[in-house]
Design a protein around this motif. Structure first.
Motif, PDB file in Angstrom:
ATOM      1  N   ASP A  25      22.382 -49.248  15.596  1.00  0.00           N
ATOM      2  CA  ASP A  25      22.407 -47.881  15.091  1.00  0.00           C
ATOM      3  C   ASP A  25      20.972 -47.404  14.896  1.00  0.00           C
ATOM      4  O   ASP A  25      20.017 -48.130  15.212  1.00  0.00           O
ATOM      5  N   GLU A  26      20.830 -46.201  14.363  1.00  0.00           N
ATOM      6  CA  GLU A  26      19.495 -45.619  14.236  1.00  0.00           C
ATOM      7  C   GLU A  26      18.624 -46.349  13.225  1.00  0.00           C
ATOM      8  O   GLU A  26      17.388 -46.189  13.211  1.00  0.00           O
ATOM      9  N   ASN A  27      19.220 -47.172  12.391  1.00  0.00           N
ATOM     10  CA  ASN A  27      18.470 -47.918  11.387  1.00  0.00           C
ATOM     11  C   ASN A  27      18.163 -49.351  11.819  1.00  0.00           C
ATOM     12  O   ASN A  27      17.577 -50.114  11.049  1.00  0.00           O
ATOM     13  N   SER A  28      18.574 -49.723  13.013  1.00  0.00           N
ATOM     14  CA  SER A  28      18.421 -51.096  13.494  1.00  0.00           C
ATOM     15  C   SER A  28      17.284 -51.208  14.500  1.00  0.00           C
ATOM     16  O   SER A  28      16.905 -50.224  15.154  1.00  0.00           O
ATOM     17  N   LYS A  29      16.757 -52.425  14.632  1.00  0.00           N
ATOM     18  CA  LYS A  29      15.725 -52.682  15.630  1.00  0.00           C
ATOM     19  C   LYS A  29      16.326 -52.590  17.036  1.00  0.00           C
ATOM     20  O   LYS A  29      17.477 -52.967  17.253  1.00  0.00           O
ATOM     21  N   THR A  30      15.525 -52.119  17.968  1.00  0.00           N
ATOM     22  CA  THR A  30      15.966 -52.129  19.363  1.00  0.00           C
ATOM     23  C   THR A  30      15.810 -53.541  19.910  1.00  0.00           C
ATOM     24  O   THR A  30      14.700 -54.106  19.881  1.00  0.00           O
ATOM     25  N   PRO A  31      16.889 -54.142  20.387  1.00  0.00           N
ATOM     26  CA  PRO A  31      16.796 -55.526  20.867  1.00  0.00           C
ATOM     27  C   PRO A  31      16.119 -55.595  22.231  1.00  0.00           C
ATOM     28  O   PRO A  31      16.047 -54.610  22.975  1.00  0.00           O
ATOM     29  N   ARG A  32      15.635 -56.770  22.545  1.00  0.00           N
ATOM     30  CA  ARG A  32      15.111 -57.041  23.881  1.00  0.00           C
ATOM     31  C   ARG A  32      16.227 -57.603  24.746  1.00  0.00           C
ATOM     32  O   ARG A  32      16.959 -58.500  24.331  1.00  0.00           O
ATOM     33  N   ALA A  33      16.347 -57.065  25.959  1.00  0.00           N
ATOM     34  CA  ALA A  33      17.377 -57.575  26.867  1.00  0.00           C
ATOM     35  C   ALA A  33      16.993 -58.974  27.343  1.00  0.00           C
ATOM     36  O   ALA A  33      15.859 -59.212  27.778  1.00  0.00           O
ATOM     37  N   LEU A  34      17.917 -59.890  27.237  1.00  0.00           N
ATOM     38  CA  LEU A  34      17.696 -61.251  27.715  1.00  0.00           C
ATOM     39  C   LEU A  34      17.539 -61.271  29.232  1.00  0.00           C
ATOM     40  O   LEU A  34      18.248 -60.552  29.953  1.00  0.00           O
ATOM     41  N   THR A  35      16.638 -62.104  29.744  1.00  0.00           N
ATOM     42  CA  THR A  35      16.557 -62.311  31.183  1.00  0.00           C
ATOM     43  C   THR A  35      17.756 -63.170  31.611  1.00  0.00           C
ATOM     44  O   THR A  35      18.424 -63.806  30.783  1.00  0.00           O
ATOM     45  N   THR A  36      18.000 -63.204  32.897  1.00  0.00           N
ATOM     46  CA  THR A  36      19.112 -64.017  33.408  1.00  0.00           C
ATOM     47  C   THR A  36      18.929 -65.481  33.021  1.00  0.00           C
ATOM     48  O   THR A  36      19.881 -66.149  32.590  1.00  0.00           O
ATOM     49  N   GLU A  37      17.724 -65.988  33.137  1.00  0.00           N
ATOM     50  CA  GLU A  37      17.465 -67.382  32.784  1.00  0.00           C
ATOM     51  C   GLU A  37      17.624 -67.605  31.283  1.00  0.00           C
ATOM     52  O   GLU A  37      18.089 -68.669  30.852  1.00  0.00           O
ATOM     53  N   GLU A  38      17.259 -66.626  30.487  1.00  0.00           N
ATOM     54  CA  GLU A  38      17.437 -66.749  29.040  1.00  0.00           C
ATOM     55  C   GLU A  38      18.913 -66.775  28.658  1.00  0.00           C
ATOM     56  O   GLU A  38      19.313 -67.457  27.711  1.00  0.00           O
TER      57      GLU A  38
ATOM     58  N   GLY B 173      37.330 -76.462  10.450  1.00  0.00           N
ATOM     59  CA  GLY B 173      36.636 -76.093  11.677  1.00  0.00           C
ATOM     60  C   GLY B 173      35.349 -75.370  11.328  1.00  0.00           C
ATOM     61  O   GLY B 173      35.025 -75.166  10.155  1.00  0.00           O
ATOM     62  N   ILE B 174      34.612 -74.972  12.346  1.00  0.00           N
ATOM     63  CA  ILE B 174      33.357 -74.254  12.124  1.00  0.00           C
ATOM     64  C   ILE B 174      33.201 -73.189  13.198  1.00  0.00           C
ATOM     65  O   ILE B 174      33.570 -73.402  14.357  1.00  0.00           O
ATOM     66  N   GLN B 175      32.668 -72.042  12.800  1.00  0.00           N
ATOM     67  CA  GLN B 175      32.462 -70.930  13.723  1.00  0.00           C
ATOM     68  C   GLN B 175      31.020 -70.964  14.250  1.00  0.00           C
ATOM     69  O   GLN B 175      30.076 -70.858  13.476  1.00  0.00           O
ATOM     70  N   ILE B 176      30.876 -71.094  15.555  1.00  0.00           N
ATOM     71  CA  ILE B 176      29.571 -71.150  16.205  1.00  0.00           C
ATOM     72  C   ILE B 176      29.267 -69.784  16.810  1.00  0.00           C
ATOM     73  O   ILE B 176      30.115 -69.190  17.482  1.00  0.00           O
ATOM     74  N   ALA B 177      28.028 -69.298  16.585  1.00  0.00           N
ATOM     75  CA  ALA B 177      27.779 -67.906  16.943  1.00  0.00           C
ATOM     76  C   ALA B 177      26.307 -67.606  17.171  1.00  0.00           C
ATOM     77  O   ALA B 177      25.412 -68.424  16.920  1.00  0.00           O
ATOM     78  N   HIS B 178      26.088 -66.376  17.631  1.00  0.00           N
ATOM     79  CA  HIS B 178      24.757 -65.767  17.715  1.00  0.00           C
ATOM     80  C   HIS B 178      24.965 -64.283  17.443  1.00  0.00           C
ATOM     81  O   HIS B 178      25.860 -63.656  18.002  1.00  0.00           O
ATOM     82  N   ALA B 179      24.128 -63.717  16.577  1.00  0.00           N
ATOM     83  CA  ALA B 179      24.321 -62.333  16.160  1.00  0.00           C
ATOM     84  C   ALA B 179      23.850 -61.312  17.188  1.00  0.00           C
ATOM     85  O   ALA B 179      24.207 -60.135  17.108  1.00  0.00           O
ATOM     86  N   GLY B 180      23.030 -61.734  18.152  1.00  0.00           N
ATOM     87  CA  GLY B 180      22.551 -60.777  19.132  1.00  0.00           C
ATOM     88  C   GLY B 180      21.785 -59.638  18.485  1.00  0.00           C
ATOM     89  O   GLY B 180      20.905 -59.849  17.643  1.00  0.00           O
ATOM     90  N   ARG B 181      22.104 -58.415  18.848  1.00  0.00           N
ATOM     91  CA  ARG B 181      21.369 -57.249  18.343  1.00  0.00           C
ATOM     92  C   ARG B 181      21.583 -57.004  16.857  1.00  0.00           C
ATOM     93  O   ARG B 181      20.883 -56.202  16.244  1.00  0.00           O
ATOM     94  N   LYS B 182      22.553 -57.710  16.249  1.00  0.00           N
ATOM     95  CA  LYS B 182      22.831 -57.549  14.820  1.00  0.00           C
ATOM     96  C   LYS B 182      22.086 -58.588  13.972  1.00  0.00           C
ATOM     97  O   LYS B 182      22.389 -58.756  12.802  1.00  0.00           O
ATOM     98  N   ALA B 183      21.088 -59.247  14.560  1.00  0.00           N
ATOM     99  CA  ALA B 183      20.265 -60.200  13.812  1.00  0.00           C
ATOM    100  C   ALA B 183      19.229 -59.405  13.016  1.00  0.00           C
ATOM    101  O   ALA B 183      18.173 -59.019  13.534  1.00  0.00           O
ATOM    102  N   GLU B 184      19.527 -59.162  11.765  1.00  0.00           N
ATOM    103  CA  GLU B 184      18.737 -58.233  10.950  1.00  0.00           C
ATOM    104  C   GLU B 184      17.317 -58.730  10.671  1.00  0.00           C
ATOM    105  O   GLU B 184      16.378 -57.934  10.604  1.00  0.00           O
ATOM    106  N   ASP B 185      17.147 -60.027  10.491  1.00  0.00           N
ATOM    107  CA  ASP B 185      15.844 -60.564  10.103  1.00  0.00           C
ATOM    108  C   ASP B 185      15.025 -61.091  11.271  1.00  0.00           C
ATOM    109  O   ASP B 185      13.886 -61.535  11.084  1.00  0.00           O
ATOM    110  N   ALA B 186      15.602 -61.062  12.469  1.00  0.00           N
ATOM    111  CA  ALA B 186      14.835 -61.511  13.635  1.00  0.00           C
ATOM    112  C   ALA B 186      13.708 -60.521  13.919  1.00  0.00           C
ATOM    113  O   ALA B 186      13.930 -59.309  13.910  1.00  0.00           O
ATOM    114  N   PRO B 187      12.491 -61.009  14.158  1.00  0.00           N
ATOM    115  CA  PRO B 187      11.400 -60.091  14.481  1.00  0.00           C
ATOM    116  C   PRO B 187      11.722 -59.201  15.675  1.00  0.00           C
ATOM    117  O   PRO B 187      11.411 -58.006  15.688  1.00  0.00           O
ATOM    118  N   GLU B 188      12.376 -59.811  16.678  1.00  0.00           N
ATOM    119  CA  GLU B 188      12.808 -59.070  17.862  1.00  0.00           C
ATOM    120  C   GLU B 188      14.186 -59.582  18.272  1.00  0.00           C
ATOM    121  O   GLU B 188      14.297 -60.605  18.932  1.00  0.00           O
TER     122      GLU B 188
END
Length: 340
Positions: free
Chosen positions: A124-137, A99-114
């Motif tokens: 945590d205090e060492n992590s980037k602040t994520p942008r809240a997804l819009t409803t359409e997103e 099988g395969i695990q399908i996912a999205h890291a959300g706020r734990k995406a370390e290398d995402a620019p945003e």
């Protein structure tokens, strides 16, 4: 009586034993293109040779910025399908299912620019602040999961696992700690996860099982416990989840009072409670490397399948060694019989 080497079937997934290699990130996509390479091929196929009944490919992401790191696997492009299909074919040739695990890291995406998340709350205090997804997103994200599952089906996988645990995006939506939205996805914390499951099921053959991985307990102050996870798991079951892969934690820095157990089988009681409350098959995970203990979990009907992670990283042939120790039928490939 059931044991670690009993066969198991759910829908069209027929397993020769109850031993599962869980998804474990390898962080080895050196070209950063999300495409599996020789390392992934050897890593997974060797565990099939080693006797595992079911292998789950590591967290594979639905968009580039959904990866934990840029070295992770992806299924956001058709170009990523052939390398995975090659792994599937080889695993099948050695008698295992995959099988395969399908996912999205959300706020734990370390290398995402945003990074993106349900709400603009950093890990945590060492992590980037994520942008809240819009409803359409958010609705668009459901579609990205759908398309990734479609590609996984094209690659020939036997089952799909949706990652709703360990503080990643779906977990972030169903946790009150990380979902502070005031739209429909905040009013119903299971809505996003349910829609992902429904989208996945629409792309899967009717007889292919969908596995939902959950963290059945959070280990931070104010985090949810087993009662809450039973409730959101019921919603996921109703949406179409066939099997629950029961883990815990990953939502934040661990508070001293809530530190998870370090003893063998510390998460098995959570799996058993989900199994009993929902009357669904469950997979147990967490410090189950001792074959006698793993066998007991199955024999005592605490879980239907046992995942062996670190033990299988140390030894690709863990399953063969376990069969010998438990004096079960000889499953050793003829080429290796001299070693056993």
């Amino acid at each position: 009586m059931q044991n670690l080497f009993s066969t198991y079937k759910i829908k069209n997934l027929e397993l020769k034993n109850r031993v599962v290699m869980p998804p474990m990130c390898q962080y080895s996509v050196e070209k950063k293109d999300g495409i599996a390479n020789d390392w992934h091929y050897m890593h997974y196929v060797s565990r099939a040779v080693g006797g595992a009944g079911f292998i789950i490919v590591e967290m594979t992401d639905v968009e580039p910025d959904g990866r934990i790191t840029d070295y992770d696997l992806g299924l956001w492009s058709d170009e990523q399908v052939p390398a995975l299909a090659k792994i599937v074919e080889a695993v099948h040739s050695h008698g295992a299912k995959i099988g395969i695990q399908i996912a999205h890291a959300g706020r734990k995406a370390e290398d995402a620019p945003e990074p993106v998340a349900p709400s603009a709350i950093p890990f945590d205090e060492n992590s980037k602040t994520p942008r809240a997804l819009t409803t359409e997103e958010v609705k668009g994200m459901v579609e990205k999961f759908r398309l990734a599952v479609r590609r996984a089906v094209q690659a020939g996988f036997d089952a799909i696992e949706i990652h709703g645990a360990h503080g990643y995006l779906i977990h972030q939506f169903h946790s009150p700690l990380t979902n502070k939205r005031d739209d429909e996805y905040g009013q119903d914390l299971t809505k996003f996860g349910r829609e992902v499951i429904e989208a996945a099921k629409a792309e899967m053959p009717a007889d292919m099982p969908l596995i939902m991985r959950i963290s059945a307990r959070e280990y931070v102050e104010g985090g949810y416990g087993i009662e809450e996870s039973i409730e959101f798991s019921k919603a996921y079951k109703d949406a179409g989840a066939d099997v629950f892969d029961v883990s815990s934690g990953g939502e934040g820095q661990i508070a001293a009072w809530g530190r998870p157990g370090t003893h063998a089988a510390y998460q098995v009681p959570l799996a058993r409670q989900i199994k009993e409350a929902l009357q669904v098959p469950v997979m147990a995970v967490g410090r189950l490397d001792d074959p006698i203990l793993a066998n007991a979990v199955i024999g005592n009907e605490e879980a239907d399948l046992v995942q062996v992670g670190r033990g299988m990283l140390r030894n690709p042939y863990w399953t063969l060694e376990a069969a010998k120790q438990l004096r079960k039928e000889n499953i050793v490939p003829k080429q290796y019989e001299a070693g056993f």
